[in-house]
Design an enzyme around this catalytic site. Structure first.
Site, mmCIF file in Angstrom:
data_model
loop_
_atom_site.group_PDB
_atom_site.id
_atom_site.type_symbol
_atom_site.label_atom_id
_atom_site.label_comp_id
_atom_site.label_asym_id
_atom_site.label_seq_id
_atom_site.Cartn_x
_atom_site.Cartn_y
_atom_site.Cartn_z
ATOM 1 N N ASP A 181 0.847 -1.186 0.000
ATOM 2 C CA ASP A 181 0.000 0.000 0.000
ATOM 3 C C ASP A 181 0.886 1.240 0.000
ATOM 4 O O ASP A 181 2.028 1.200 0.473
ATOM 5 C CB ASP A 181 -0.911 0.011 1.239
ATOM 6 C CG ASP A 181 -1.954 1.115 1.174
ATOM 7 O OD1 ASP A 181 -2.930 0.944 0.423
ATOM 8 O OD2 ASP A 181 -1.775 2.145 1.845
ATOM 9 N N HIS A 183 0.471 4.085 1.616
ATOM 10 C CA HIS A 183 0.488 4.891 2.840
ATOM 11 C C HIS A 183 1.637 4.465 3.761
ATOM 12 O O HIS A 183 2.092 3.322 3.726
ATOM 13 C CB HIS A 183 -0.829 4.737 3.607
ATOM 14 C CG HIS A 183 -2.009 5.301 2.887
ATOM 15 N ND1 HIS A 183 -2.839 4.530 2.100
ATOM 16 C CD2 HIS A 183 -2.494 6.573 2.823
ATOM 17 C CE1 HIS A 183 -3.796 5.291 1.596
ATOM 18 N NE2 HIS A 183 -3.610 6.523 2.013
ATOM 19 N N SER A 276 -4.548 11.596 2.985
ATOM 20 C CA SER A 276 -5.030 10.527 3.855
ATOM 21 C C SER A 276 -3.953 10.020 4.804
ATOM 22 O O SER A 276 -4.270 9.372 5.805
ATOM 23 C CB SER A 276 -5.565 9.362 3.003
ATOM 24 O OG SER A 276 -4.622 8.962 2.037
#
Length: 581
Positions: A181, A183, A276
């Protein structure tokens, strides 16, 4: 326990590849003659399919292009060679000029800007590359160029830049990013927050920030499916298990909460804007870790899905910022989101700079008007009526607000007496609350625009069409395609999620040949466009087609849309430095 850990790390099965066959279970027989439990040899077996290495497999949409091309890493990791393994960083002179203008405008309100320019995944977790990929990746060049980019931002943008390059270490002992991912992990967020806090502590503004103590505690488990593994599943079929990490929350030790929300009576002196990665809903706790490391309350206004500038524009226009500018704004952004040449930095900063002083709100307007909008061209502002005012582009800004607070798009045409015309198109993502308001400076990035006198402005209300598209499996299939479809004419777009079949597209009358429908694929079906069907692979091929285009029916219950516009001078630069608070 070891077998469970290995099973959790199994990668996708490549076409033609087979799981390593475990030898037959051998029942052990102890000395007493009683058969024991069967014993199995379990080994990780698989890798990405060959299709993942084909750059054309990612054609069809800019989103898919961001993943070009996926490669396997160690321990179940995936990397994007184009984005995660970059060794260059695009810091243009144009973007630095805009960043410096924003910094100067904020300093006039008593606010310092701190930039958190997040590094790429390969630079932070190179030990997770396979030996072959690690050998091909110029880690030293990436580290050197990333450090140089931070210094270029520092000097050219006149901002404080957190030295995240100090975290670069192949043997740091934790995973900065998630395995599959984009992030950062809570551990990555925690270490980054400490570096950011240390940078803020060296600033004169830190002395004026009220301090308190915070404590971070476990708050459950965060399950991360991963954006990279989603695309890998679309390309190759199969799937990965979830990655689970410990989740944490931070609170003030006094029990009065750790940071405010917009609307609280006492606003913190540090604000966090960004993506985010910083949004408190994500579970990474960057804002909480920053409070703990800094010893100060933070107002976290980062927005997931708002793009890197969405939360900044939202916060600058808020009543909270205008009534109480904080001492520090921390602006977090992944390196690839920095407004370089492909993201039109001028458009971003021409909105942000005037919002620092709230656009034309509370200022005398030179021109103003309120209209009821209708499809087509709407006259909005006019410099005439017997007297032409010296409305020179470099000195003016425009502030427009729709009666519908949910309006996210504006298309205006700005006309000048020297024959120039600008098509001003501004857009907010759906998750950003802009209250129907759009503020921008008149264009001044070119001398011919900067010195031109404005003649007028029109609002263009494009007609809306319902565009229907189908996604059909090629060949027999019991499954039905799921996922998203986007339709674009190259300038504007709309999207829907299957099983829906249509969306509303604004713009000139489209034809099927002028539009492209893009299907993003799912775990069973491959991505494709109306211009090019899926290629064969593990995922089943589909055919995408635009099947119908018709004018959208007017909503008989819709209220007339009004637009108010004001033109006012830009703020003159302060001559005495930082304004009094």
């Amino acid at each position: 326990m070891r077998s469970l850990m290995l099973a959790a790390c199994l990668a996708l099965v490549a076409p033609g590849a087979h799981a390593a066959k475990a030898p037959p279970a051998a029942a052990t027989t102890p000395a007493n003659g009683t058969p024991g439990a069967p014993q199995y040899a379990i080994e990780p077996c698989c890798s990405l399919c060959p299709r993942a290495a084909d750059p054309h497999a990612y054609d069809g949409s800019p989103y898919l292009g961001d993943f070009r091309t996926l490669v396997d890493g160690r321990d179940g990791w995936l990397f994007r060679t184009g984005m995660d393994l970059t060794t260059t960083f695009d810091i243009t002179d144009e973007s630095l000029h805009g960043l410096k203008r924003l910094s100067e405008a904020l300093k006039q309100r008593g606010t310092e800007l701190v930039l958190v320019y997040q590094p790429p995944r390969g630079l932070m977790d190179p030990d997770k590359l396979t030996p072959a990929e690690r050998k091909a990746y110029d880690f030293d060049a990436a580290h050197r160029n990333y450090t140089a980019a931070l210094e270029r931002l520092r000097q050219g943008g006149d901002v404080v830049v957190a030295p995240l390059d100090t975290l670069v270490d192949e043997h740091k002992g934790y995973e900065y990013f998630f395995r599959r991912d984009h992030h950062w992990t809570p551990a990555g967020a925690q270490h980054s927050a400490k570096v950011v806090a240390d940078a803020i502590r060296t600033m004169p503004a830190y002395k004026a920030i009220p301090h308190k103590t915070f404590e971070t505690r476990p708050a459950g488990v965060l399950a991360k499916p991963g954006t990279l593994q989603k695309i890998a599943s679309q390309l190759c079929g199969g799937g990965y298990s979830m990655q689970y990490v410990a989740m944490y929350a931070t609170e003030a030790t006094g029990g009065d909460g750790g940071g405010g929300l917009l609307g609280d009576a006492a606003q913190p002196e540090v604000a966090l804007v960004g993506t985010s990665n910083s949004d408190s809903k994500g579970g990474y706790n960057f804002g909480g870790y920053l409070e703990e490391a800094l010893g100060a309350d933070i107002v976290d206004v980062a927005i997931s899905g708002g793009s890197f500038e969405g939360s900044l524009l939202h916060y600058l226009s808020s009543k909270e910022f205008q009534a109480h500018p904080p001492k520090v704004i921390v602006w977090e952004m992944p390196y690839q989101n920095y407004p370089g040449s492909d993201k039109n930095p001028y458009k971003i900063f021409r909105q942000a700079v005037p919002l620092v002083d709230n656009g034309c709100e509370g200022k005398p307007s030179i021109l103003s008007n309120t209209i009821t909008t209708h499809p087509g061209t709407n006259e909005l502002l006019f410099n005439g009526g017997g007297r032409i005012l010296p409305l020179v582009g470099k000195n003016m800004q425009v502030d427009m607000k729709f009666s519908d607070p949910a309006q996210k798009d504006l298309h205006a045409e700005l006309w000048y007496f020297n024959g120039l015309k600008e098509s001003l198109k501004l857009h907010f993502n759906q998750y950003v609350d802009n209250d129907g308001r759009f503020v921008a400076e008149l264009r001044s990035d070119r001398p011919d625009y900067a010195g031109a006198t404005l003649m007028g402005a029109t609002l263009e209300v494009d007609p809306t069409y319902v565009v229907t598209a189908s996604v059909t499996p090629v060949g027999a299939s019991t499954a039905k395609p799921t996922g998203g479809v986007s339709i674009s004419n190259g300038e504007t777009s709309c999207s829907f999620t299957l099983p829906a079949t249509s969306c509303n597209l604004a713009g000139p009358h489209p034809t099927a040949s002028s539009l492209t429908a893009t299907y993003t694929g799912d775990a069973n079906f491959a991505n494709a466009t109306s211009a090019q069907a899926s290629s064969h692979g593990v995922a089943l091929p589909v055919r995408v087609a635009i099947t119908d285009i018709k004018p959208a029916a007017a909503d008989p219950n819709a209220k007339p849309m009004k637009l108010s516009a004001a033109l006012c001078p830009r703020e003159a630069p302060a001559k005495t430095g930082v304004a009094a608070r």
